[in-house]
Design an enzyme around this catalytic site. Structure first.
Site, PDB file in Angstrom:
ATOM      1  N   HIS A  40       0.958  -1.309   0.028  1.00  0.00           N
ATOM      2  CA  HIS A  40       0.039   0.108  -0.067  1.00  0.00           C
ATOM      3  C   HIS A  40       0.902   1.288   0.080  1.00  0.00           C
ATOM      4  O   HIS A  40       0.531   2.022  -0.763  1.00  0.00           O
ATOM      5  CB  HIS A  40      -0.925   0.108   1.197  1.00  0.00           C
ATOM      6  N   MET A  95       2.720  -8.813  -1.481  1.00  0.00           N
ATOM      7  CA  MET A  95       2.136  -8.369  -0.244  1.00  0.00           C
ATOM      8  C   MET A  95       0.717  -8.261  -0.252  1.00  0.00           C
ATOM      9  O   MET A  95       0.202  -8.006  -1.222  1.00  0.00           O
ATOM     10  CB  MET A  95       2.921  -7.140  -0.057  1.00  0.00           C
ATOM     11  N   ARG A 111      -3.913 -10.417   3.550  1.00  0.00           N
ATOM     12  CA  ARG A 111      -4.450 -11.634   3.922  1.00  0.00           C
ATOM     13  C   ARG A 111      -3.318 -12.419   4.169  1.00  0.00           C
ATOM     14  O   ARG A 111      -3.455 -13.621   4.903  1.00  0.00           O
ATOM     15  CB  ARG A 111      -5.295 -12.296   2.754  1.00  0.00           C
TER      16      ARG A 111
END
Ligand code: PAF
Length: 281
Positions: A37, A186, A189
């Protein structure tokens, strides 16, 4: 960094930025942020004056038996990480804020065709939920650009189709997949995996690289797909699919010179993982 929870405050903030001639970037996320992210936030930072990241676990994109309730929610850590990576505004709405009539009674945005394949076939309604919440976010933030990860390759295609078809004046930036040392993409979960499963999950990327090499060596695609499934099974995974598709629309490859993508979805215990790799013809 500012944290905003209400739509009116968000709209006022972005309207002021737009009036000042600022370029606005949106990074939609479901929170529980990791390096993947943050690479999206950095891509946004490099291209815009105002970076808005949304953190919202969107109920309409989860099926009835999926992990909506147990999906990890870590807003404090997310706020710290976003601030560190140069985000200006974290938009942290509740379900009531984004779905004022309730998630079940929301206006739905439905993208045809693409959602019937692969992830959409296995997770019915998933991409309608994604298209719906992303449309809401686009309407609220009115960004000049929005950044999405290439890990969710089919989602990226759905968003591009949504933007083109509804005429949103938004540039969609696809950011490269960030991986762990063993190649595992990545994902929030990944934290459902125990250390042994994490090691095992490296087989997904290894298999994608193997598929890429076999396609480069002009092996028949159906054979590559069948052997990829066998490799994943040998590594103890339960594959939902391991396929080679047209990169443009996930259709079956026809011509030999078109860009392709290899995609895998596989389960390890109760965790479902997806990954992909672009293939140069
Ligand atoms: O990729 C995700 O995390 C989600 O699908 C998104 C785009 C934030 C929509 O909820």
């Amino acid at each position: 960094m500012q944290t905003i929870q209400q739509t009116a405050e968000l709209q006022a903030r972005v309207a002021a930025a737009a009036r000042a001639g600022q370029r606005i970037a949106l990074v939609p996320t479901m929170g529980n942020l990791h390096r993947g992210h943050y690479s999206l936030v950095e891509a946004a930072r490099a291209r815009a004056d105002l970076v808005v990241a949304s953190v919202f676990v969107n109920p309409t994109q989860f099926g009835p038996n999926e992990d909506f309730a147990r999906y990890p929610r870590t807003p404090e850590a997310d706020a710290a990480g976003l601030a560190e990576h140069g985000c200006d505004v974290m938009f942290l709405p509740t379900v009531d804020v984004l779905y004022p009539y309730g998630a079940e009674r929301s206006v739905r945005v439905s993208v045809p065709e693409l959602p019937d394949l692969l992830e959409g076939a296995i997770r019915p309604g998933h991409f309608d939920g994604v298209a719906t919440v992303v449309s809401k976010l686009f309407n609220l933030v009115r960004p000049d650009l929005a950044v999405f990860g290439q890990k969710d390759y089919q989602q990226l295609l759905v968003i591009r189709r949504l933007v083109r078809d509804l005429g949103y004046p938004i540039e969609i930036v696809g950011a490269p997949i960030v991986r762990e040392a063993n190649g595992l993409a990545m994902s929030s979960r990944n934290q459902y995996l125990d250390p042994a499963q994490r090691a095992q999950a490296g087989a997904i990327h290894a298999t994608l690289e193997w598929m890429r090499d076999r396609v480069a060596a002009v092996a028949p695609l159906a054979m590559v797909e069948a052997e990829a499934v066998a490799r994943l099974q040998q590594a103890g995974l339960v594959p939902d699919y391991a396929v080679i598709r047209r990169a443009e629309d996930l259709g079956s490859p026809g011509r030999t010179d078109e860009p392709l993508v290899a995609l895998i979805a596989a389960r390890l215990g109760t965790t479902r993982l997806i990954d992909n790799i672009l293939l140069t013809p």
